[in-house]
Design a protein around this motif. Structure first.
Motif, short mmCIF file in Angstrom:
data_model
loop_
_atom_site.label_atom_id
_atom_site.label_comp_id
_atom_site.label_asym_id
_atom_site.label_seq_id
_atom_site.Cartn_x
_atom_site.Cartn_y
_atom_site.Cartn_z
N GLY A 6 0.95 -1.26 -0.08
CA GLY A 6 -0.13 0.21 0.15
C GLY A 6 0.94 1.31 -0.09
N PRO A 7 0.29 2.37 0.08
CA PRO A 7 1.21 3.48 0.21
C PRO A 7 1.92 3.55 1.35
N ALA A 8 3.23 3.96 1.33
CA ALA A 8 4.05 3.98 2.48
C ALA A 8 4.88 5.29 2.59
N GLU A 9 5.20 5.83 3.68
CA GLU A 9 5.90 6.85 3.81
C GLU A 9 7.01 6.89 3.44
N VAL A 90 8.05 1.07 5.29
CA VAL A 90 8.74 0.10 4.24
C VAL A 90 7.70 -0.60 3.47
N THR A 91 7.50 -0.82 2.26
CA THR A 91 6.60 -1.88 1.72
C THR A 91 7.14 -3.33 2.02
N PRO A 92 6.31 -4.35 1.95
CA PRO A 92 6.48 -5.63 2.02
C PRO A 92 7.50 -6.05 0.92
N SER A 93 7.04 -5.55 -0.31
CA SER A 93 7.66 -6.05 -1.35
C SER A 93 9.33 -5.52 -1.39
N ASP A 94 9.68 -4.40 -0.92
CA ASP A 94 10.93 -3.74 -0.43
C ASP A 94 11.75 -4.82 0.42
#
Length: 306
Positions: A6-9, A90-94
């Motif tokens: 989702g959108p991440a800071e 942080v996004t899960p994919s990162d």
């Protein structure tokens, strides 16, 4: 378990550093370094330093993969909800990409720097923590802490193997010491943070079998820990100094573990769960001191040992 980004800071370096679980990494680095230092053969200081670096990065890879998979339960636990993924930084994919990249990097470079025996054990350790423990044991059985503890027990053997390319009895005894230490260490923690595990539906022993059984198991595993501790004193990595230090460490451990097993939830301690907290804090001192004395024995050389 699938995670949807989702959108991440905007994430900073501090967030990516937290993904690596630096506290867990520091324990792995310390015990791996001890394994390297007590090995009977020497290793060039540069190769030794770089080997420890790759082991540290491998431990960080495990942490990133664990945080990627556990993001859903981290969101509901009070002590983990501010981690980089559940907080949205942080996004899960990162996190997944970072974990996989660091896995390949650390295993490959340890193999090239030291040997492929050590690299193979590092790869197995990452797999064990990220897949066997995080994806399977942690969510399905109260044995999660017991069996899963192996992942944190392997670093000293990896350090030893980095020097010798072998894993003799002494290396396995260091693994056994951490393996026996892990359940009572984490059960002491679970006894005073039970609500977190209950809300997250993690089958810790406190949740599945109750607090009294957890205290009983803490005592039984403490007895096993003491036995392994004393055995190490009579091997190539131990000696009279190890025996003396282990005697003190184990006496305090057993006193505090017995205080835990005798405790009743109806006790009106001035500080709730004081006994469990005291055992948990001592467990940290215990492991550090025990491994430090192995290094002291190695430094003594012919003046140490039996």
């Amino acid at each position: 378990m699938a995670h949807v980004d989702g959108p991440a800071e905007e994430a900073g370096l501090r967030d990516y550093w937290q993904l690596l679980k630096p506290r867990l990494m520091s324990l792995s680095v310390f015990t791996a370094l001890v394994g390297l230092l007590v090995a009977p053969e020497g290793l060039h200081p540069f190769l030794a330093a770089t080997s420890i670096l790759w082991i540290a990065i491998g431990a960080g890879a495990s942490g990133a993969l664990n945080m990627w998979f556990d993001a859903d339960i981290d969101r509901v636990m009070k002590r983990t909800r501010n981690r980089p993924i559940p907080s949205g930084r942080v996004t899960p994919s990162d996190a997944l990409a970072l974990g996989l990249f660091l896995t390949v990097l650390s295993v490959t470079m340890l193999g090239l720097t030291a040997n492929w025996v050590a690299a193979g054990w590092l790869l197995f350790t990452i797999f064990f923590y990220a897949v066997i423990y995080s994806m399977w044991l942690k969510r399905t059985t109260s044995w999660n802490t017991v069996i899963g503890g192996l992942a944190g027990a392997f670093p000293p053997m990896i350090g030893y193997a980095a020097v010798t390319g072998t894993t003799p009895l002494e290396a396995w005894l260091m693994v056994a010491l951490i393996f026996m230490w892990t359940p009572p260490h984490f059960w002491a923690l679970a006894l005073f943070v039970k609500l977190d595990y209950h809300v997250a539906r993690i089958p810790m022993l406190t949740v599945t079998h109750g607090r009294d059984e957890t205290r009983r198991q803490t005592w039984l595993w403490s007895l096993g820990l003491v036995a392994v501790s004393f055995v190490t004193a009579f091997t190539a990595i131990g000696g009279p100094l190890t025996l003396a230090v282990a005697s003190v460490l184990n006496a305090v451990w057993l006193q505090r573990a017995w205080a835990v097993v005798r405790r009743d939830d109806l006790d009106s301690d001035a500080d709730a769960h004081l006994a469990e907290r005291r055992l948990f804090k001592w467990s940290l001192i215990y492991l550090f001191a025990h491994f430090a004395v192995f290094v002291a024995e190695a430094a003594l050389g012919p003046y140490g040992g039996w």
